[in-house]
Design an enzyme around this catalytic site. Sequence first.
Site, PDB file in Angstrom:
ATOM      1  N   SER A  12       0.856  -1.180   0.000  1.00 51.48           N
ATOM      2  CA  SER A  12       0.000   0.000   0.000  1.00 51.48           C
ATOM      3  C   SER A  12       0.894   1.233   0.000  1.00 51.48           C
ATOM      4  O   SER A  12       1.892   1.291   0.714  1.00 51.48           O
ATOM      5  CB  SER A  12      -0.867   0.025   1.254  1.00 51.48           C
ATOM      6  OG  SER A  12      -1.385   1.339   1.443  1.00 51.48           O
ATOM      7  N   HIS A  37      -0.821  -0.964  -4.494  1.00 53.86           N
ATOM      8  CA  HIS A  37      -2.145  -0.932  -3.863  1.00 53.86           C
ATOM      9  C   HIS A  37      -2.432   0.514  -3.474  1.00 53.86           C
ATOM     10  O   HIS A  37      -1.752   1.078  -2.609  1.00 53.86           O
ATOM     11  CB  HIS A  37      -2.147  -1.840  -2.623  1.00 53.86           C
ATOM     12  CG  HIS A  37      -3.446  -1.919  -1.870  1.00 53.86           C
ATOM     13  ND1 HIS A  37      -4.447  -2.798  -2.215  1.00 53.86           N
ATOM     14  CD2 HIS A  37      -3.890  -1.230  -0.797  1.00 53.86           C
ATOM     15  CE1 HIS A  37      -5.458  -2.650  -1.364  1.00 53.86           C
ATOM     16  NE2 HIS A  37      -5.146  -1.706  -0.491  1.00 53.86           N
ATOM     17  N   ASP A  39      -4.787   3.083  -1.765  1.00 52.37           N
ATOM     18  CA  ASP A  39      -5.894   3.185  -0.793  1.00 52.37           C
ATOM     19  C   ASP A  39      -6.639   4.494  -1.011  1.00 52.37           C
ATOM     20  O   ASP A  39      -6.134   5.566  -0.685  1.00 52.37           O
ATOM     21  CB  ASP A  39      -5.351   3.109   0.637  1.00 52.37           C
ATOM     22  CG  ASP A  39      -5.051   1.690   1.050  1.00 52.37           C
ATOM     23  OD1 ASP A  39      -3.976   1.443   1.615  1.00 52.37           O
ATOM     24  OD2 ASP A  39      -5.893   0.802   0.771  1.00 52.37           O
ATOM     25  N   MET A  41      -9.643   6.815  -0.096  1.00 55.28           N
ATOM     26  CA  MET A  41     -10.568   7.043   1.022  1.00 55.28           C
ATOM     27  C   MET A  41     -11.248   8.408   0.844  1.00 55.28           C
ATOM     28  O   MET A  41     -10.581   9.389   0.508  1.00 55.28           O
ATOM     29  CB  MET A  41      -9.793   7.016   2.350  1.00 55.28           C
ATOM     30  CG  MET A  41      -9.012   5.735   2.565  1.00 55.28           C
ATOM     31  SD  MET A  41      -8.084   5.789   4.119  1.00 55.28           S
ATOM     32  CE  MET A  41      -7.103   4.291   3.988  1.00 55.28           C
ATOM     33  N   HIS A  70      -8.154   0.378  -4.201  1.00 60.75           N
ATOM     34  CA  HIS A  70      -8.998  -0.124  -3.102  1.00 60.75           C
ATOM     35  C   HIS A  70      -9.925   1.021  -2.735  1.00 60.75           C
ATOM     36  O   HIS A  70      -9.521   1.952  -2.034  1.00 60.75           O
ATOM     37  CB  HIS A  70      -8.113  -0.549  -1.927  1.00 60.75           C
ATOM     38  CG  HIS A  70      -8.898  -0.998  -0.726  1.00 60.75           C
ATOM     39  ND1 HIS A  70      -8.303  -1.180   0.510  1.00 60.75           N
ATOM     40  CD2 HIS A  70     -10.194  -1.303  -0.551  1.00 60.75           C
ATOM     41  CE1 HIS A  70      -9.215  -1.576   1.381  1.00 60.75           C
ATOM     42  NE2 HIS A  70     -10.379  -1.666   0.761  1.00 60.75           N
ATOM     43  N   MET A 141     -10.554  -7.744   4.618  1.00 58.23           N
ATOM     44  CA  MET A 141      -9.906  -6.769   5.495  1.00 58.23           C
ATOM     45  C   MET A 141      -9.504  -7.453   6.790  1.00 58.23           C
ATOM     46  O   MET A 141     -10.334  -8.101   7.439  1.00 58.23           O
ATOM     47  CB  MET A 141     -10.851  -5.600   5.788  1.00 58.23           C
ATOM     48  CG  MET A 141     -11.148  -4.688   4.605  1.00 58.23           C
ATOM     49  SD  MET A 141      -9.679  -4.007   3.830  1.00 58.23           S
ATOM     50  CE  MET A 141      -9.030  -2.973   5.168  1.00 58.23           C
ATOM     51  N   SER A 202       2.738  -0.422   6.361  1.00 62.72           N
ATOM     52  CA  SER A 202       3.765  -0.062   7.369  1.00 62.72           C
ATOM     53  C   SER A 202       4.880  -1.106   7.417  1.00 62.72           C
ATOM     54  O   SER A 202       6.047  -0.760   7.595  1.00 62.72           O
ATOM     55  CB  SER A 202       3.120   0.107   8.743  1.00 62.72           C
ATOM     56  OG  SER A 202       2.248  -0.962   9.007  1.00 62.72           O
TER      57      SER A 202
HETATM   58  C1  DX5 Z   1      -6.569   0.330   5.456  1.00 66.87           C
HETATM   59  C2  DX5 Z   1      -5.984   0.064   4.074  1.00 66.87           C
HETATM   60  C3  DX5 Z   1      -4.783  -0.826   4.127  1.00 66.87           C
HETATM   61  C4  DX5 Z   1      -3.645  -0.245   4.967  1.00 66.87           C
HETATM   62  C5  DX5 Z   1      -2.565  -1.271   5.154  1.00 66.87           C
HETATM   63  O1  DX5 Z   1      -7.832   0.914   5.322  1.00 66.87           O
HETATM   64  O2  DX5 Z   1      -6.933  -0.528   3.231  1.00 66.87           O
HETATM   65  O3  DX5 Z   1      -4.333  -1.069   2.784  1.00 66.87           O
HETATM   66  O4  DX5 Z   1      -3.118   0.892   4.325  1.00 66.87           O
HETATM   67  O5  DX5 Z   1      -1.602  -0.702   6.001  1.00 66.87           O
HETATM   68  P1  DX5 Z   1      -0.815  -1.632   7.038  1.00 66.87           P
HETATM   69  O6  DX5 Z   1      -0.130  -2.682   6.216  1.00 66.87           O
HETATM   70  O7  DX5 Z   1       0.136  -0.692   7.721  1.00 66.87           O
HETATM   71  O8  DX5 Z   1      -1.837  -2.226   7.970  1.00 66.87           O
HETATM   72 ZN    ZN Z   2      -6.155  -1.242   1.280  1.00 67.86          ZN
END
Ligand code: DX5
Ligand code: ZN
Length: 229
Positions: A12, A37, A39, A41, A70, A141, A202
Site C-alpha cells: 500500500s 495498492h 488506498d 478514502m 482499493h 480486510m 507499514s
Molecule cells: C486500510 C488500508 C490498508 C492499509 C494497510 O484501510 O486498506 O491497505 O493501508 O496498512 P498496514 O499494512 O500498515 O496495515
Molecule cells: Zn487497502
Amino acid sequence: MPTDRPTIIAPSLLPANASRFGEEAISIAEAGADRLHWDVMDGVFVPNLTLGPWIVADVAPLVDIPSEAHLMVADPDLLAPEYAKAGCSTIIVHAEAVTHLHRSLAAIGDLGVGAGVSLNPSTPPEAIEHVLDLVSHVLVMTVNPGFGGQRYIATMEPKVATIRQWIVDRGLDVDIEVDGGIGAATVGAAARAGANVFVAGSAVFSHPDGRAAAIAEIRGGADRESHPA
Ligand code: DX5
Ligand code: ZN
C-alpha cells in the site's frame, strides 16, 4: 487451507511520502513488489481522506507493475470508472458500500478491468458468496479500514478459509487478498488460511532493512506456507 496460487505482494502507498509519490512508487516496484495498492478514502465511508484518480494517472505509468484501487468510498459506482481511466487494472469495491453489489461488479467488468470485492471485518463471507463468478479477487480486510499501522485481526482467518473452500469447490479462478496488519509475523497464518495476495503498508515502508528486505520477508513467509519447498 493454503492455496498453490502464486504469491502476490501488493504494498500500500498509504505510508508513502506524498511529495515524492513517483519516486516512492518506483522504489516499491524496484524493491520487488508485484502490484501497487492505492488506498482511496473519501472521508465518508472511512474516517480518512486520501487521493484522487489524477495522482494514480500521473504515477501508475512510471512503473511496469499493475495498480489496483482499493475504493473505501461511499459511492464506488461513481468513482470506479475514474480509477480505471487512471490506469488501475483492478478496482476493488466494498460490499458494504453498494446497494446492488452484483450490478456494481458487473459494471466494473464492463470497464475491461478486474473486479475485486472487499469485506470489512464484521461482514460475513456470505455477503459475497453469490458474486464470486464476477470477481478476479476477494479482499478480506484484516483491520477496520481507514488507517495503516493497525493490529492484524486474526479472527478473519476462518473467513479466508471459507471463501477459499468455495473458490476451490467451484473451480473458480479467484485470488484472496488480505489487507491490514500484514507483515513477517502475520503473513504465514493468513497464507495458511488460504490468502495468496498480501497488502502491506507499514511493514514495507518502516522495515529497518529497507523495502526490498521487507517484501522478500513477506513473500518468504507466505511461500513457506503455500509453496513449501
Ligand atoms: C486500510 C488500508 C490498508 C492499509 C494497510 O484501510 O486498506 O491497505 O493501508 O496498512 P498496514 O499494512 O500498515 O496495515
Ligand atoms: Zn487497502
